[in-house]
Design an enzyme around this catalytic site. Sequence first.
Site, PDB file in Angstrom:
ATOM      1  N   GLY A  67      38.817  28.743  50.082  1.00  0.00           N
ATOM      2  CA  GLY A  67      39.381  28.717  48.734  1.00  0.00           C
ATOM      3  C   GLY A  67      39.724  27.325  48.272  1.00  0.00           C
ATOM      4  N   GLU A 106      36.349  29.044  60.852  1.00  0.00           N
ATOM      5  CA  GLU A 106      35.440  30.185  60.693  1.00  0.00           C
ATOM      6  C   GLU A 106      34.483  30.015  59.527  1.00  0.00           C
ATOM      7  OE1 GLU A 106      37.956  33.671  60.176  1.00  0.00           O
ATOM      8  OE2 GLU A 106      37.887  33.392  58.013  1.00  0.00           O
TER       9      GLU A 106
HETATM   10  N1  COA Z   1      52.029  38.187  44.076  1.00  0.00           N
HETATM   11  C1  COA Z   1      51.063  38.647  43.253  1.00  0.00           C
HETATM   12  N2  COA Z   1      49.910  37.978  43.021  1.00  0.00           N
HETATM   13  C2  COA Z   1      49.763  36.788  43.629  1.00  0.00           C
HETATM   14  C3  COA Z   1      50.727  36.240  44.468  1.00  0.00           C
HETATM   15  C4  COA Z   1      51.913  36.995  44.690  1.00  0.00           C
HETATM   16  N3  COA Z   1      52.870  36.542  45.490  1.00  0.00           N
HETATM   17  N4  COA Z   1      50.286  35.051  44.913  1.00  0.00           N
HETATM   18  C5  COA Z   1      49.071  34.853  44.379  1.00  0.00           C
HETATM   19  N5  COA Z   1      48.759  35.895  43.601  1.00  0.00           N
HETATM   20  C6  COA Z   1      47.512  36.099  42.868  1.00  0.00           C
HETATM   21  C7  COA Z   1      47.112  34.906  42.023  1.00  0.00           C
HETATM   22  O1  COA Z   1      47.765  34.929  40.768  1.00  0.00           O
HETATM   23  C8  COA Z   1      45.625  35.116  41.910  1.00  0.00           C
HETATM   24  O2  COA Z   1      45.374  36.160  40.984  1.00  0.00           O
HETATM   25  P1  COA Z   1      44.116  36.142  39.979  1.00  0.00           P
HETATM   26  O3  COA Z   1      42.906  36.193  40.865  1.00  0.00           O
HETATM   27  O4  COA Z   1      44.313  37.356  39.149  1.00  0.00           O
HETATM   28  O5  COA Z   1      44.258  34.842  39.249  1.00  0.00           O
HETATM   29  C9  COA Z   1      45.249  35.653  43.293  1.00  0.00           C
HETATM   30  O6  COA Z   1      46.456  36.204  43.810  1.00  0.00           O
HETATM   31  C10 COA Z   1      44.719  34.584  44.244  1.00  0.00           C
HETATM   32  O7  COA Z   1      45.664  33.562  44.321  1.00  0.00           O
HETATM   33  P2  COA Z   1      45.253  32.016  44.394  1.00  0.00           P
HETATM   34  O8  COA Z   1      46.501  31.203  44.174  1.00  0.00           O
HETATM   35  O9  COA Z   1      44.091  31.750  43.492  1.00  0.00           O
HETATM   36  O10 COA Z   1      44.914  31.799  45.909  1.00  0.00           O
HETATM   37  P3  COA Z   1      43.612  31.895  46.787  1.00  0.00           P
HETATM   38  O11 COA Z   1      42.363  32.119  46.028  1.00  0.00           O
HETATM   39  O12 COA Z   1      43.705  30.710  47.660  1.00  0.00           O
HETATM   40  O13 COA Z   1      43.877  33.214  47.648  1.00  0.00           O
HETATM   41  C11 COA Z   1      44.831  34.583  49.317  1.00  0.00           C
HETATM   42  C12 COA Z   1      45.052  33.412  48.355  1.00  0.00           C
HETATM   43  C13 COA Z   1      46.090  34.741  50.141  1.00  0.00           C
HETATM   44  C14 COA Z   1      44.564  35.865  48.521  1.00  0.00           C
HETATM   45  C15 COA Z   1      43.594  34.248  50.224  1.00  0.00           C
HETATM   46  O14 COA Z   1      43.778  33.014  50.838  1.00  0.00           O
HETATM   47  C16 COA Z   1      43.377  35.308  51.293  1.00  0.00           C
HETATM   48  O15 COA Z   1      42.782  36.334  51.037  1.00  0.00           O
HETATM   49  N6  COA Z   1      43.914  35.053  52.510  1.00  0.00           N
HETATM   50  C17 COA Z   1      43.838  35.984  53.632  1.00  0.00           C
HETATM   51  C18 COA Z   1      42.652  35.734  54.504  1.00  0.00           C
HETATM   52  C19 COA Z   1      42.633  34.355  55.083  1.00  0.00           C
HETATM   53  O16 COA Z   1      43.657  33.706  55.222  1.00  0.00           O
HETATM   54  N7  COA Z   1      41.445  33.907  55.403  1.00  0.00           N
HETATM   55  C20 COA Z   1      41.215  32.603  55.952  1.00  0.00           C
HETATM   56  C21 COA Z   1      41.214  32.621  57.427  1.00  0.00           C
HETATM   57  S1  COA Z   1      40.134  31.423  58.056  1.00  0.00           S
END
Ligand code: COA
Length: 509
Positions: A263, A287
């Site tokens: 991301g 990964e």
């Molecule tokens: N409550 C509600 N929504 C939330 C939130 C919260 N606390 N924090 C973030 N969001 C929403 C954002 O507003 C955004 O929404 P949108 O798509 O409607 O705009 C969405 O979640 C993604 O957030 P963003 O800040 O763009 O972060 P990201 O794209 O970096 O994703 C995770 C963050 C946590 C979802 C993502 O990193 C993930 O799926 N992680 C789990 C798996 C992982 O860690 N993999 C890597 C291992 S190698």
Amino acid sequence: MDYEGFPILDADEVAGLIPDGAMVAFSGFTPAGAAKAVPRALARRAREYHAAGLPYKLRVLTGASTGSSLDEALAQAQAISWRAPYQSSRTLRDQINRGDVDFVDMHLSDVPQFTLFGFYGPIDFAVIEASEITADGRVYLTNSIGASPAFLHSAENVIIELNRGQSRRVAEMSDIVVPKTPPYRPAIDLDHPLQRIGKPYARVDPEKVIGIVETNEPDEATDFSQANQINKAIAQHVAEFFASEIACGRIPREFLPIQSGVGNVANAVLEAIGEHPDLPDFTMYTEVLQSSAFELMRQGRLRGASTCALVLSPQQMKQLVDEIDYFSSRLVLRPQDISNNPAAVRQLGIISMNTALEIDIFAHVNSTHVCGKRIMNGIGGSGDFTRNAYKSIFMCPSVAKGGSISTIVPMCTHIDHSEHSVQVVVTEQGLADLRGLAPKQRALTIIERCAHPDYRDYLYRYLHDSGASHVQHDLTRCFKLHQNFLRYGSMLHDEIPESEIDRIFSASF
Ligand code: COA
């Protein structure tokens, strides 16, 4: 027509062989190396069946998330009944959250073992993208390895998507090993992230290969956007932290291998590490290798990387193939039980960096479920790396949805990583180094360094009013911010009468 003695079929013929209710394991770890033509054909078949009033749904297993031809196409055709271990498709996410699809959210390193030992039940079909298959059953995979070696081993029937658009030479980076079964499993023989311990191909019993589907298409990778100011600020805090840890000897001078989540935040952090004058050239044990890491490797800042998947733009993919002699000595593509192996993470001293949805004041982390209920993507590999990391870091912006959500909360509504595994928390506000701190000091540090100023008073008050105990919580109020958000669309709407909170609580949880 055949290829190396295997019948050549078209994708619709293959779809016709896969019955309703089958468990199908597809290649793919992110869009990299994901099966494309057969899942699209299965989606067409599902639509035809549904139009005729007949049931057609599959149990779908992959390495991780996939390209749009797989999860998105099958979900839009209402063709998935069960799914593991990770997804990132909007349509599928909605179906899971409505309760229409059973989703099993798993540590990615566990998938091959679950497959090989039958924990999922029989795998009826494996559909695996490859750049080559030989008559004696050597399968050269494309841009990810994922769980494909295990799928090839365990599935009763195998279909190969032979993708002519993927370079056969990418397989030179593959290092495939299927670990021996316990209790006779030796320690993983890895002294260095780039060490090779396996073969450049996976194996399949040729008798199981029922057909080859010829394709010619790139991976369906989506581009990341440019880092915004918030991501840049998070990245700067992380890079400064590494420089000071090296300066005071808590990270060795030569640095340690880095794992970085996927991301925009992760891309920004890698860029900041690359640009920091006091940080040495480094390696990765991760990964997913994504665009910023690829650029750093071209510049020589990233000396080498072990990964499970290459998630690159089409232009970067072309550069990789054009300069394959340079990259093939610097990149190793591994199966996900090795790329994410918790023992290897401990052994190599990996620094893990992952993104959270929310983090509580004691440093429990929710990576997956909004308000504890609605899944976003899944835990992915974050747990594989975090628990055994030399340093484990979680990052996120301090607020989401324009400030109506604080990502720093009194208590997480779902816990993927516990306080015992999380050492450092970072938002654009600052960095909280939690090593050696007891719960109350952890809470004060996180609130002071990481919470958004609009939420600090609330969080300090919550901590104070909760009274003395080892972990200071007030079970009547610990989810009040979430309840406010669910009811009023903003966490700081704090004028709700207690009776109303009770009503919301019982309705929402
Ligand atoms: N409550 C509600 N929504 C939330 C939130 C919260 N606390 N924090 C973030 N969001 C929403 C954002 O507003 C955004 O929404 P949108 O798509 O409607 O705009 C969405 O979640 C993604 O957030 P963003 O800040 O763009 O972060 P990201 O794209 O970096 O994703 C995770 C963050 C946590 C979802 C993502 O990193 C993930 O799926 N992680 C789990 C798996 C992982 O860690 N993999 C890597 C291992 S190698």
